[in-house]
Write an enzyme that holds these catalytic residues in place. Sequence first.
Site, PDB file in Angstrom:
ATOM      1  CG  ASN A   1      -0.447  -0.218   2.521  1.00  0.00           C
ATOM      2  OD1 ASN A   1       0.592  -0.856   2.689  1.00  0.00           O
ATOM      3  ND2 ASN A   1      -1.104   0.305   3.517  1.00  0.00           N
TER       4      ASN A   1
ATOM      5  CB  CYS B   1      -5.171  -1.484  -1.910  1.00  0.00           C
ATOM      6  SG  CYS B   1      -6.513  -0.769  -0.934  1.00  0.00           S
TER       7      CYS B   1
ATOM      8  CD  GLU C   1      -1.703   4.652   4.479  1.00  0.00           C
ATOM      9  OE1 GLU C   1      -1.262   5.507   5.279  1.00  0.00           O
ATOM     10  OE2 GLU C   1      -2.376   3.658   4.834  1.00  0.00           O
TER      11      GLU C   1
ATOM     12  CB  CYS D   1      -8.635  -4.815  -3.563  1.00  0.00           C
ATOM     13  SG  CYS D   1      -7.530  -3.382  -3.482  1.00  0.00           S
TER      14      CYS D   1
ATOM     15  CD  GLU E   1      -5.243  -6.057  -1.471  1.00  0.00           C
ATOM     16  OE1 GLU E   1      -4.784  -4.901  -1.359  1.00  0.00           O
ATOM     17  OE2 GLU E   1      -5.898  -6.619  -0.583  1.00  0.00           O
TER      18      GLU E   1
ATOM     19  CB  CYS F   1     -10.802  -2.772   0.403  1.00  0.00           C
ATOM     20  SG  CYS F   1     -10.214  -2.160  -1.192  1.00  0.00           S
TER      21      CYS F   1
HETATM   22  N1  THU Z   1      -5.244  -1.744   2.490  1.00  0.00           N
HETATM   23  C1  THU Z   1      -4.659  -2.497   1.508  1.00  0.00           C
HETATM   24  O1  THU Z   1      -3.584  -2.160   1.001  1.00  0.00           O
HETATM   25  N2  THU Z   1      -5.279  -3.634   1.141  1.00  0.00           N
HETATM   26  C2  THU Z   1      -6.421  -4.116   1.696  1.00  0.00           C
HETATM   27  O2  THU Z   1      -6.929  -5.136   1.271  1.00  0.00           O
HETATM   28  C3  THU Z   1      -7.041  -3.409   2.819  1.00  0.00           C
HETATM   29  C4  THU Z   1      -6.511  -2.068   3.107  1.00  0.00           C
HETATM   30  C5  THU Z   1      -4.562  -0.530   2.918  1.00  0.00           C
HETATM   31  C6  THU Z   1      -5.181   0.755   2.447  1.00  0.00           C
HETATM   32  C7  THU Z   1      -4.657   1.732   3.484  1.00  0.00           C
HETATM   33  O3  THU Z   1      -3.361   2.168   3.077  1.00  0.00           O
HETATM   34  C8  THU Z   1      -4.528   0.900   4.741  1.00  0.00           C
HETATM   35  O4  THU Z   1      -4.533  -0.461   4.328  1.00  0.00           O
HETATM   36  C9  THU Z   1      -5.629   1.111   5.747  1.00  0.00           C
HETATM   37  O5  THU Z   1      -6.881   0.974   5.165  1.00  0.00           O
END
Ligand code: THU
Length: 130
Positions: free
Chosen positions: A41, A52, A43, A88, A54, A85
Amino acid sequence: MTHPLKDAAVAIQARAYAPYSKFRVGAALSTPSGAVYAGCNVENVAYPEGTCAEAGAIAAMVAGGETELAAVCIVSDSPLPCPPCGGCRQKLAEFGKPEVEVTMVGASGETLMMTLSELLPGAFSADHME
Ligand code: THU
Protein backbone atom coordinates in the site's frame (compact mmCIF):
# COMPACT_ATOMS: atom_id res chain seq x y z
CA MET A 1 4.21 -22.44 6.74
CA THR A 2 6.29 -22.38 3.57
CA HIS A 3 4.41 -20.48 0.93
CA PRO A 4 6.35 -18.69 -1.85
CA LEU A 5 3.62 -16.11 -2.32
CA LYS A 6 3.50 -15.44 1.40
CA ASP A 7 7.27 -14.90 1.46
CA ALA A 8 6.96 -12.39 -1.41
CA ALA A 9 4.07 -10.62 0.29
CA VAL A 10 5.92 -10.37 3.59
CA ALA A 11 9.03 -9.03 1.85
CA ILE A 12 7.16 -6.25 0.08
CA GLN A 13 5.02 -5.43 3.12
CA ALA A 14 8.23 -4.05 4.67
CA ARG A 15 8.27 -1.43 1.91
CA ALA A 16 4.69 -0.26 2.50
CA TYR A 17 4.29 3.52 2.66
CA ALA A 18 1.62 3.88 5.31
CA PRO A 19 2.49 6.92 7.46
CA TYR A 20 -1.18 7.81 8.05
CA SER A 21 -2.86 4.51 8.87
CA LYS A 22 0.33 2.78 10.08
CA PHE A 23 -1.29 -0.34 8.60
CA ARG A 24 1.18 -2.05 6.29
CA VAL A 25 -0.12 -4.44 3.68
CA GLY A 26 1.75 -6.65 1.22
CA ALA A 27 0.19 -8.55 -1.65
CA ALA A 28 1.75 -11.06 -3.99
CA LEU A 29 0.22 -12.86 -6.91
CA SER A 30 1.33 -15.56 -9.28
CA THR A 31 0.38 -16.06 -12.90
CA PRO A 32 0.10 -19.26 -14.96
CA SER A 33 3.65 -18.61 -16.25
CA GLY A 34 4.92 -19.04 -12.69
CA ALA A 35 5.96 -15.41 -12.37
CA VAL A 36 5.32 -13.63 -9.06
CA TYR A 37 4.39 -9.96 -8.81
CA ALA A 38 4.05 -8.02 -5.57
CA GLY A 39 2.83 -4.68 -4.29
CA CYS A 40 2.39 -2.73 -1.07
CA ASN A 41 0.00 0.00 0.00
CA VAL A 42 1.11 3.53 -0.87
CA GLU A 43 -0.74 6.24 1.06
CA ASN A 44 -1.04 9.93 0.31
CA VAL A 45 -1.65 13.01 2.43
CA ALA A 46 -4.81 13.42 0.34
CA TYR A 47 -6.17 10.21 1.82
CA PRO A 48 -8.35 8.94 -1.05
CA GLU A 49 -5.36 9.05 -3.38
CA GLY A 50 -3.69 6.14 -1.58
CA THR A 51 -3.49 2.79 -3.29
CA CYS A 52 -3.87 -0.69 -1.85
CA ALA A 53 -1.24 -3.42 -1.93
CA GLU A 54 -3.40 -5.52 -4.25
CA ALA A 55 -3.64 -2.66 -6.75
CA GLY A 56 0.14 -2.34 -6.71
CA ALA A 57 0.62 -6.06 -7.35
CA ILE A 58 -1.90 -5.99 -10.20
CA ALA A 59 -0.17 -2.97 -11.73
CA ALA A 60 3.18 -4.77 -11.55
CA MET A 61 1.65 -7.82 -13.27
CA VAL A 62 0.20 -5.77 -16.10
CA ALA A 63 3.45 -3.82 -16.46
CA GLY A 64 5.17 -7.19 -16.67
CA GLY A 65 3.02 -8.11 -19.65
CA GLU A 66 0.63 -10.53 -17.91
CA THR A 67 -3.09 -10.36 -17.25
CA GLU A 68 -4.08 -13.68 -15.66
CA LEU A 69 -4.05 -14.47 -11.94
CA ALA A 70 -3.23 -17.97 -10.72
CA ALA A 71 -3.14 -17.29 -6.96
CA VAL A 72 -3.01 -14.35 -4.55
CA CYS A 73 -1.63 -13.86 -1.03
CA ILE A 74 -2.22 -10.89 1.27
CA VAL A 75 -0.43 -10.12 4.53
CA SER A 76 -0.88 -7.20 6.90
CA ASP A 77 -0.10 -5.93 10.39
CA SER A 78 -3.42 -7.26 11.70
CA PRO A 79 -3.29 -10.42 13.79
CA LEU A 80 -6.34 -11.47 11.79
CA PRO A 81 -6.16 -12.41 8.10
CA CYS A 82 -6.75 -9.19 6.13
CA PRO A 83 -9.39 -9.54 3.42
CA PRO A 84 -9.16 -7.34 0.33
CA CYS A 85 -11.31 -4.22 0.36
CA GLY A 86 -14.34 -4.04 -1.90
CA GLY A 87 -12.54 -2.15 -4.63
CA CYS A 88 -9.69 -4.64 -4.65
CA ARG A 89 -12.13 -7.55 -4.89
CA GLN A 90 -13.39 -6.00 -8.11
CA LYS A 91 -9.83 -5.34 -9.33
CA LEU A 92 -8.82 -8.95 -8.65
CA ALA A 93 -11.98 -10.28 -10.33
CA GLU A 94 -10.95 -8.43 -13.50
CA PHE A 95 -7.93 -10.71 -13.88
CA GLY A 96 -8.80 -13.95 -12.09
CA LYS A 97 -11.22 -16.78 -12.73
CA PRO A 98 -13.85 -17.26 -9.99
CA GLU A 99 -11.99 -20.30 -8.59
CA VAL A 100 -8.68 -18.48 -8.05
CA GLU A 101 -7.68 -18.79 -4.40
CA VAL A 102 -6.81 -15.82 -2.24
CA THR A 103 -4.78 -16.66 0.87
CA MET A 104 -4.91 -14.12 3.67
CA VAL A 105 -2.33 -14.46 6.44
CA GLY A 106 -2.57 -12.56 9.72
CA ALA A 107 0.43 -11.40 11.70
CA SER A 108 -0.35 -14.17 14.19
CA GLY A 109 -0.07 -16.73 11.40
CA GLU A 110 -3.79 -17.36 11.20
CA THR A 111 -4.67 -18.16 7.60
CA LEU A 112 -7.90 -17.79 5.68
CA MET A 113 -8.40 -19.02 2.12
CA MET A 114 -11.26 -17.87 -0.07
CA THR A 115 -11.89 -17.98 -3.79
CA LEU A 116 -12.50 -14.84 -5.81
CA SER A 117 -16.15 -15.84 -6.24
CA GLU A 118 -16.54 -16.22 -2.48
CA LEU A 119 -15.02 -12.78 -1.99
CA LEU A 120 -17.16 -11.20 -4.70
CA PRO A 121 -20.23 -13.24 -5.57
CA GLY A 122 -22.11 -12.07 -8.63
CA ALA A 123 -19.25 -9.87 -9.77
CA PHE A 124 -19.88 -7.25 -12.42
CA SER A 125 -17.89 -8.49 -15.40
CA ALA A 126 -17.27 -7.89 -19.08
CA ASP A 127 -20.12 -10.35 -19.75
CA HIS A 128 -22.53 -7.68 -18.60
CA MET A 129 -21.24 -5.26 -21.22
CA GLU A 130 -22.21 -7.44 -24.16
N1 THU B 1 -5.24 -1.74 2.49
C1 THU B 1 -4.66 -2.50 1.51
O1 THU B 1 -3.58 -2.16 1.00
N2 THU B 1 -5.28 -3.63 1.14
C2 THU B 1 -6.42 -4.12 1.70
O2 THU B 1 -6.93 -5.14 1.27
C3 THU B 1 -7.04 -3.41 2.82
C4 THU B 1 -6.51 -2.07 3.11
C5 THU B 1 -4.56 -0.53 2.92
C6 THU B 1 -5.18 0.75 2.45
C7 THU B 1 -4.66 1.73 3.48
O3 THU B 1 -3.36 2.17 3.08
C8 THU B 1 -4.53 0.90 4.74
O4 THU B 1 -4.53 -0.46 4.33
C9 THU B 1 -5.63 1.11 5.75
O5 THU B 1 -6.88 0.97 5.17
